[in-house]
Design an enzyme around this catalytic site. Structure first.
Site, mmCIF file in Angstrom:
data_model
loop_
_atom_site.group_PDB
_atom_site.id
_atom_site.type_symbol
_atom_site.label_atom_id
_atom_site.label_comp_id
_atom_site.label_asym_id
_atom_site.label_seq_id
_atom_site.Cartn_x
_atom_site.Cartn_y
_atom_site.Cartn_z
ATOM 1 N N ASP A 44 0.864 -1.185 0.000
ATOM 2 C CA ASP A 44 0.000 0.000 0.000
ATOM 3 C C ASP A 44 0.894 1.226 0.000
ATOM 4 O O ASP A 44 1.905 1.270 0.693
ATOM 5 C CB ASP A 44 -0.975 -0.002 1.178
ATOM 6 C CG ASP A 44 -0.310 -0.034 2.536
ATOM 7 O OD1 ASP A 44 -0.107 1.053 3.126
ATOM 8 O OD2 ASP A 44 0.003 -1.139 3.022
ATOM 9 N N GLU A 131 -7.684 4.255 12.015
ATOM 10 C CA GLU A 131 -6.566 4.261 12.957
ATOM 11 C C GLU A 131 -6.515 5.611 13.668
ATOM 12 O O GLU A 131 -7.098 6.594 13.224
ATOM 13 C CB GLU A 131 -5.256 3.972 12.250
ATOM 14 C CG GLU A 131 -4.911 4.936 11.124
ATOM 15 C CD GLU A 131 -3.611 4.556 10.430
ATOM 16 O OE1 GLU A 131 -2.564 4.589 11.116
ATOM 17 O OE2 GLU A 131 -3.645 4.232 9.222
#
Length: 236
Positions: A44, A131
């Site tokens: 990613d 997150e």
């Protein structure tokens, strides 16, 4: 043991400690889960990786890549469009992810993500990044978070025609795991296999990996099954 001998032992340990630490660091950098059990690897990336040589990435056994598309209600990653085109041309399966901020309405964030990403039918399922790192200081209660997350997922999943994937750190999962919707999970658990009874689809196992075509460290991921299972999950 005499004082002189004890002092010599201490000196040797002091001299060897940097070598041991260096060896441990090198072992960490080379860490790879069992490639026979988990043959499908991915990365990613965002603009932090800079210019990427995608043909070199594809040649380095990278099957898929998730590209940062957007964040919050108005930020868009400046490398997204270029990475999307170049990765697809190189034969890498691509998907887009959105960094979900805790201080913007979910509907605004969905609008930003959908305006940034192309409606390609062969794209991987969309991902919402959950997150605390780099997020705003707001910590909504579980019901409020779920309300805004559902407001994001509704229009995003409607266009994608399939469920989104929830990327989450262990810290976020401990805080909100009980209220999150039932979706495929992408778990961040560096080196150690994700814990808990909940099944995961993608495992981010490294945050300092190395891949050909990318200067500097990159996140490394793997799919939970074999290539046939990945192809079924990835779609057309």
């Amino acid at each position: 043991m005499t004082f002189r001998r004890a002092a010599l032992v201490v000196l040797i340990l002091v001299l060897l400690a940097p070598l041991a630490l260096a060896g441990g660091w090198q072992a960490f950098l080379r860490f790879q889960p069992d490639r026979q059990r988990y043959p499908v690897r991915g990365i990613d990336v965002s603009h932090h990786q800079g210019a990427i040589d995608w043909p070199a990435v594809a040649a380095d056994d990278v099957a898929f890549a998730y590209l940062k598309a957007s964040e919050g209600g108005d930020h868009r990653d400046r490398q997204f469009a270029m990475n999307w085109r170049a990765a697809r041309q190189a034969g890498v399966r691509v998907g887009a992810y959105h960094y979900f901020t805790l201080c913007r309405p979910g509907v605004d964030q969905a609008r930003n993500f959908l305006a940034t990403t192309p409606p390609d039918v062969d794209a991987l399922p969309p991902v919402v990044d959950l997150e605390f790192g780099g997020n705003c200081g707001t910590r909504p209660d579980g019901a409020a978070l779920r309300l805004q997350l559902d407001a994001f997922l509704g229009p995003v999943e409607q266009r994608a025609g399939r469920p989104a994937v929830l990327y989450m750190t262990d810290e976020f999962r401990r805080a909100y795991g009980g209220v999150l919707p039932d979706r495929p999970q992408w778990r961040r658990s560096i080196v150690f296999k994700p814990s808990g009874r909940t099944a995961w689809t993608i495992w981010q196992f490294h945050n300092r990996g190395r891949v050909a075509g990318i200067k500097g460290p990159v996140d490394l991921n793997l799919f939970a099954g074999d290539r046939a299972a990945f192809d079924r999950w990835a779609g057309p």
